[in-house]
Design an enzyme around this catalytic site. Sequence first.
Site, PDB file in Angstrom:
ATOM      1  N   SER A 105      51.803  70.858  64.583  1.00  0.00           N
ATOM      2  CA  SER A 105      51.851  69.729  65.500  1.00  0.00           C
ATOM      3  C   SER A 105      51.288  68.437  64.935  1.00  0.00           C
ATOM      4  CB  SER A 105      51.123  70.080  66.787  1.00  0.00           C
ATOM      5  OG  SER A 105      49.804  70.490  66.527  1.00  0.00           O
ATOM      6  N   HIS A 140      56.551  73.207  68.885  1.00  0.00           N
ATOM      7  CA  HIS A 140      57.132  71.933  68.430  1.00  0.00           C
ATOM      8  C   HIS A 140      58.505  72.104  67.781  1.00  0.00           C
ATOM      9  CE1 HIS A 140      53.560  69.606  69.387  1.00  0.00           C
ATOM     10  NE2 HIS A 140      52.919  70.740  69.096  1.00  0.00           N
ATOM     11  N   LYS A 153      57.452  70.459  75.891  1.00  0.00           N
ATOM     12  CA  LYS A 153      57.746  69.462  74.855  1.00  0.00           C
ATOM     13  C   LYS A 153      59.245  69.136  74.896  1.00  0.00           C
ATOM     14  CE  LYS A 153      53.575  70.642  72.395  1.00  0.00           C
ATOM     15  NZ  LYS A 153      52.858  71.103  73.578  1.00  0.00           N
TER      16      LYS A 153
HETATM   17  N1  PMP Z   1      50.765  75.459  70.874  1.00  0.00           N
HETATM   18  C1  PMP Z   1      50.922  74.309  70.203  1.00  0.00           C
HETATM   19  C2  PMP Z   1      51.249  74.362  68.752  1.00  0.00           C
HETATM   20  C3  PMP Z   1      50.765  73.085  70.859  1.00  0.00           C
HETATM   21  O1  PMP Z   1      50.886  71.927  70.197  1.00  0.00           O
HETATM   22  C4  PMP Z   1      50.457  73.070  72.240  1.00  0.00           C
HETATM   23  C5  PMP Z   1      50.334  71.778  73.044  1.00  0.00           C
HETATM   24  N2  PMP Z   1      49.839  70.697  72.418  1.00  0.00           N
HETATM   25  C6  PMP Z   1      50.291  74.289  72.889  1.00  0.00           C
HETATM   26  C7  PMP Z   1      50.467  75.467  72.190  1.00  0.00           C
HETATM   27  C8  PMP Z   1      49.913  74.337  74.348  1.00  0.00           C
HETATM   28  O2  PMP Z   1      51.040  74.207  75.124  1.00  0.00           O
HETATM   29  P1  PMP Z   1      50.931  73.583  76.611  1.00  0.00           P
HETATM   30  O3  PMP Z   1      50.819  72.102  76.442  1.00  0.00           O
HETATM   31  O4  PMP Z   1      52.182  74.035  77.280  1.00  0.00           O
HETATM   32  O5  PMP Z   1      49.704  74.175  77.235  1.00  0.00           O
END
Ligand code: PMP
Length: 400
Positions: free
Chosen positions: A196, A224, A255
């Site tokens: 990310s 992502h 996302k």
């Molecule tokens: N895994 C990754 C790699 C993320 O970037 C994120 C959110 N930033 C999440 C899990 C968490 O997902 P959520 O926003 O749906 O809680």
Amino acid sequence: MAGEHLYTFYENEIRRIKDDDTYRFLKTLEVRDGKYATYMGGRLINLSSNDYLGLATDRDLIKSFYGTMDESNMVDSFGPGSTSSRLLTGNHSLYSDLEGLLGSLYSGIAGGAKREALVFASGYHANAGIFSAIAGEGDLILSDSLNHASIIDGIRLSRARRETYPHLDYGRLEEILREMRGGYDKVIIATESVFSMDGDAADLKKLVELKNAYNVMLFVDEAHAAGVFGEKGLGMCEVQGAAGDIDILMATFGKALGSQGAWVVTHPVIKDFLVNRARTLIFSTALPPVVLSWNKFVLERMHAFRPLRERLLMLAARFRDSVIQAGLLSTGSTHIIPIITGDNSRTVRVSAELQERGFLLFPIRPPTVPKGTSRIRVSLTAGIEWEDIEKIPSIIRGIE
Ligand code: PMP
């Protein structure tokens, strides 16, 4: 006032955070309008959104979604509340529709492997729930050093031993497996597929090779990548042909799919086990009907968004090249383009200047990224044009 001294510790901590230039505050966005967002009175190009295909702000798509709402389905398909946990009365039939659809999409690319889906309330719920359920004291989890906080927190909750391998360093991962595999019954490799904050990608084929060679489980977080990669939009597992070999694949609706929630695709036994042991699924309110309906609505159209994916990835490649040509430091190969600015205070200055010039970009600092690697994370979305972003590299170069 009585008891105020109880807060002194926190005041001091906030002061320390400010001195370190890592202070965070909640930012209020006013209007979201396609690629634009109104922030502090200015209409800026939104380069900080994870709405990679632009679906969350696509007025036509939203209109056609709500266009099917009427008196008869207002509560069951568009209602705002599910009223309880999935294990009690929150498990609406929309869940089985959605999980059935996900199961068939992934089974289509899994080369005959048995795969079923399980939907969680968010990616954070999924990762915290999965790891704390499937591993415990006496197990070993091998985690990429740049894995997301939700993976790290899940591992902490599990009480398993965590060994971190340097980011994407599969030579080191293999050494750890060679040294430690024999000492543990259950071993799990945990990675994101698209990282990310760095915008680079895991080599899933290599990880599958290691998983098979050392007889361990493989967990992959496609948060992502889902929606963005693959002809069908199913993520890096589709591009790299690894869907049937990943033991636990997780991806989010928050996302590229423009809403809320997460799905896990796994063997039916693991799904059954998660329903019985994942505390974040058991002890939290189910997603509301309106979110489940949207998630299904978007997934059904995922193959049709292919032109958006192609456009986005072409724009990303062009922009990344221009960043590097301008002599700036970047990494990765995807629609997330980090521009590493290094020092916290410079990163804050750069983002303030970019906001001034019409770009909604925020400083990304520790603990989100390792110390000394603060950055501007340009997160491209499908509605953005080259002309919208072409000046960014030269603006950053011009800032001391
Ligand atoms: N895994 C990754 C790699 C993320 O970037 C994120 C959110 N930033 C999440 C899990 C968490 O997902 P959520 O926003 O749906 O809680």
